[in-house]
Design a protein around this motif. Structure first.
Motif, PDB file in Angstrom:
ATOM      1  N   LEU A 107       0.833  -1.207   0.000  1.00 46.53           N
ATOM      2  CA  LEU A 107       0.000   0.000   0.000  1.00 46.53           C
ATOM      3  C   LEU A 107       0.870   1.260   0.000  1.00 46.53           C
ATOM      4  O   LEU A 107       0.635   2.193  -0.769  1.00 46.53           O
ATOM      5  CB  LEU A 107      -0.918  -0.002   1.222  1.00 46.53           C
ATOM      6  CG  LEU A 107      -2.053  -1.024   1.222  1.00 46.53           C
ATOM      7  CD1 LEU A 107      -2.644  -1.162   2.618  1.00 46.53           C
ATOM      8  CD2 LEU A 107      -3.148  -0.627   0.228  1.00 46.53           C
ATOM      9  N   ARG A 108       1.871   1.278   0.881  1.00 48.72           N
ATOM     10  CA  ARG A 108       2.747   2.447   0.963  1.00 48.72           C
ATOM     11  C   ARG A 108       3.480   2.681  -0.355  1.00 48.72           C
ATOM     12  O   ARG A 108       3.569   3.814  -0.842  1.00 48.72           O
ATOM     13  CB  ARG A 108       3.762   2.256   2.090  1.00 48.72           C
ATOM     14  CG  ARG A 108       4.565   3.529   2.403  1.00 48.72           C
ATOM     15  CD  ARG A 108       5.858   3.205   3.127  1.00 48.72           C
ATOM     16  NE  ARG A 108       6.809   2.554   2.238  1.00 48.72           N
ATOM     17  CZ  ARG A 108       7.633   3.211   1.414  1.00 48.72           C
ATOM     18  NH1 ARG A 108       7.605   4.541   1.354  1.00 48.72           N
ATOM     19  NH2 ARG A 108       8.468   2.545   0.629  1.00 48.72           N
ATOM     20  N   ILE A 114       5.958   3.653  -6.371  1.00 46.61           N
ATOM     21  CA  ILE A 114       6.919   2.565  -6.549  1.00 46.61           C
ATOM     22  C   ILE A 114       6.165   1.345  -7.074  1.00 46.61           C
ATOM     23  O   ILE A 114       5.267   0.846  -6.395  1.00 46.61           O
ATOM     24  CB  ILE A 114       7.614   2.231  -5.222  1.00 46.61           C
ATOM     25  CG1 ILE A 114       8.374   3.451  -4.701  1.00 46.61           C
ATOM     26  CG2 ILE A 114       8.545   1.024  -5.367  1.00 46.61           C
ATOM     27  CD1 ILE A 114       8.888   3.304  -3.279  1.00 46.61           C
ATOM     28  N   PRO A 115       6.465   0.846  -8.260  1.00 43.88           N
ATOM     29  CA  PRO A 115       5.654  -0.225  -8.854  1.00 43.88           C
ATOM     30  C   PRO A 115       5.828  -1.588  -8.189  1.00 43.88           C
ATOM     31  O   PRO A 115       4.901  -2.400  -8.192  1.00 43.88           O
ATOM     32  CB  PRO A 115       6.128  -0.267 -10.305  1.00 43.88           C
ATOM     33  CG  PRO A 115       7.522   0.259 -10.254  1.00 43.88           C
ATOM     34  CD  PRO A 115       7.526   1.300  -9.176  1.00 43.88           C
ATOM     35  N   SER A 164       3.261  -3.342  -5.959  1.00 46.53           N
ATOM     36  CA  SER A 164       2.556  -2.372  -5.126  1.00 46.53           C
ATOM     37  C   SER A 164       1.062  -2.391  -5.428  1.00 46.53           C
ATOM     38  O   SER A 164       0.609  -3.010  -6.398  1.00 46.53           O
ATOM     39  CB  SER A 164       3.128  -0.973  -5.350  1.00 46.53           C
ATOM     40  OG  SER A 164       2.890  -0.561  -6.696  1.00 46.53           O
ATOM     41  N   ILE A 165       0.296  -1.717  -4.584  1.00 42.11           N
ATOM     42  CA  ILE A 165      -1.161  -1.686  -4.718  1.00 42.11           C
ATOM     43  C   ILE A 165      -1.633  -0.253  -4.904  1.00 42.11           C
ATOM     44  O   ILE A 165      -1.252   0.649  -4.148  1.00 42.11           O
ATOM     45  CB  ILE A 165      -1.848  -2.289  -3.482  1.00 42.11           C
ATOM     46  CG1 ILE A 165      -1.558  -3.791  -3.383  1.00 42.11           C
ATOM     47  CG2 ILE A 165      -3.359  -2.039  -3.511  1.00 42.11           C
ATOM     48  CD1 ILE A 165      -2.082  -4.433  -2.114  1.00 42.11           C
ATOM     49  N   ARG A 166      -2.474  -0.047  -5.923  1.00 42.30           N
ATOM     50  CA  ARG A 166      -3.205   1.201  -6.114  1.00 42.30           C
ATOM     51  C   ARG A 166      -4.672   0.851  -6.265  1.00 42.30           C
ATOM     52  O   ARG A 166      -5.010  -0.161  -6.886  1.00 42.30           O
ATOM     53  CB  ARG A 166      -2.706   1.945  -7.360  1.00 42.30           C
ATOM     54  CG  ARG A 166      -1.335   2.539  -7.204  1.00 42.30           C
ATOM     55  CD  ARG A 166      -1.344   3.790  -6.343  1.00 42.30           C
ATOM     56  NE  ARG A 166      -1.804   4.956  -7.092  1.00 42.30           N
ATOM     57  CZ  ARG A 166      -2.253   6.070  -6.517  1.00 42.30           C
ATOM     58  NH1 ARG A 166      -2.360   6.162  -5.211  1.00 42.30           N
ATOM     59  NH2 ARG A 166      -2.624   7.084  -7.252  1.00 42.30           N
ATOM     60  N   THR A 167      -5.540   1.654  -5.696  1.00 43.16           N
ATOM     61  CA  THR A 167      -6.976   1.392  -5.778  1.00 43.16           C
ATOM     62  C   THR A 167      -7.717   2.621  -6.289  1.00 43.16           C
ATOM     63  O   THR A 167      -7.201   3.742  -6.244  1.00 43.16           O
ATOM     64  CB  THR A 167      -7.535   1.000  -4.398  1.00 43.16           C
ATOM     65  OG1 THR A 167      -7.271   2.055  -3.457  1.00 43.16           O
ATOM     66  CG2 THR A 167      -6.920  -0.307  -3.904  1.00 43.16           C
ATOM     67  N   ALA A 199      -2.684   4.835  -0.924  1.00 44.13           N
ATOM     68  CA  ALA A 199      -2.872   3.959  -2.086  1.00 44.13           C
ATOM     69  C   ALA A 199      -4.067   4.343  -2.943  1.00 44.13           C
ATOM     70  O   ALA A 199      -4.160   3.933  -4.098  1.00 44.13           O
ATOM     71  CB  ALA A 199      -3.023   2.514  -1.629  1.00 44.13           C
ATOM     72  N   GLY A 200      -5.007   5.107  -2.410  1.00 42.93           N
ATOM     73  CA  GLY A 200      -6.224   5.434  -3.152  1.00 42.93           C
ATOM     74  C   GLY A 200      -6.032   6.588  -4.123  1.00 42.93           C
ATOM     75  O   GLY A 200      -5.379   7.584  -3.800  1.00 42.93           O
TER      76      GLY A 200
END
Length: 251
Positions: A107-108, A114-115, A164-167, A199-200
Motif C-alpha cells: 500500500l505504501r 513505486i511499482p 505495489s497496490i493502487r486502488t 494507495a487510493g
C-alpha cells in the motif's frame, strides 16, 4: 482547498460496481464505519477490497460482506470473522492472503509511485512459489491459485518481488483532521489508515474532530492533505461509537 463534504453518502456517491477500495482499520480500531454504511446504503457491489481484515461483529466491512457486495479481498487476517471464512471456503469470494508487513508496504509503495519491491518475507514458502488458494469451488477444490513470484538474490540473500497496490478509492478514519485533509490518527488506528489513504486515487477520510487549517501542529500531522481528496466530519454520536472486539478483565 476546502475538502469537506457535507455527508458520507455524498462522499462515496461515485463508487461504482466493480470499484477497488483500500480500507483502513486494524481489527475494530480506526474503521471508517460511517463511510462503509453509506456505501452499503448506495448499493455498489462486486467490490475489490484491500484491507488488513474484513470487519468483525457485523460491523465495518463485515456489513458489505454479509450483503454479498464484496467480490475479492486482499488482506492478511481472517480472525474471528466466520462469515468471511465461510464465503472464502464456499468459493463465493476470492481472497489473496499475504503477510501483514508485505500488505502494509504494498500500500505504501503504491502511494509513493513505486511499482514493485523486493522483500524477504515469504521466501521459501508458497507465498513465493505460488499455489496459495485464492478461490475455492465450494467442494474443496481450488479454482484460482496464486502465481509464482520472481525471487532474486541480493548479497547472497533471496528476496521475493511484490507488486505495489493502487486502488480507485480509499476509505479511512482519523481522530482529527482539518479542512485541507491533514490527518492525525490515534494509536493502533495508525497501523493501516495512512497507508490505505496513500494507495487510493480518491481518498475519503471521516474525522472524529474537524478543525480549521493551522489548528494541527505540522509536526503532529500523520498524513498530509496531499493524499486526501474528501473529508467528512462525524457527529459526536458517530465519533463515540467504538466497539470492543474482545473484552478482557484482570483480577
Amino acid at each position: 482547498m476546502d475538502k469537506v463534504v457535507a455527508t458520507a453518502v455524498e462522499a462515496v456517491a461515485d463508487v461504482r460496481d466493480g470499484s477497488s477500495l483500500a480500507v483502513g482499520g486494524f481489527g475494530l480500531s480506526g474503521v471508517p464505519d460511517a463511510l462503509i454504511k453509506a456505501l452499503h446504503r448506495l448499493g455498489a457491489g462486486r467490490l475489490d477490497v484491500v484491507s488488513n481484515n474484513c470487519g468483525a461483529l457485523g460491523s465495518g466491512l463485515a456489513l458489505l460482506l454479509a450483503a454479498g457486495r464484496i467480490a475479492r479481498v486482499t488482506g492478511s487476517y481472517i480472525g474471528a470473522n466466520k462469515e468471511f471464512a465461510r464465503q472464502y471456503l464456499a468459493g463465493e469470494i476470492e481472497v489473496e492472503m499475504i503477510p501483514q508487513g508485505t500488505l502494509a508496504e504494498r500500500l505504501r509503495a503504491g502511494g509513493c509511485g513505486i511499482p514493485a519491491f523486493y522483500t524477504p518475507a515469504g521466501v521459501g514458502t508458497r507465498v513465493a512459489e505460488g499455489g496459495v488458494p485464492w478461490r475455492y469451488d465450494g467442494r474443496g477444490g481450488v479454482v484460482v491459485a496464486s502465481p509464482p513470484k520472481e525471487v532474486r538474490e541480493f548479497d547472497g540473500t533471496p528476496y521475493v518481488l511484490e507488486r505495489s497496490i493502487r486502488t480507485d478509492f480509499a476509505l479511512v478514519r482519523a481522530a482529527r483532521g482539518d479542512r485541507h485533509g491533514n490527518l492525525v490518527f490515534n494509536r493502533s488506528s495508525r497501523n493501516f489508515n495512512p497507508l490505505a489513504a496513500m494507495a487510493g486515487r480518491v481518498t475519503v477520510a471521516e474525522v472524529e474532530e474537524l478543525v480549521e487549517p493551522g489548528a494541527i501542529d505540522p509536526d503532529a500531522v500523520h498524513l498530509p492533505g496531499i493524499f486526501v481528496q474528501r473529508v467528512v466530519a462525524l457527529t459526536p454520536e458517530q465519533a463515540a461509537d467504538k466497539r470492543v472486539e474482545k473484552r478482557t478483565v484482570t483480577g
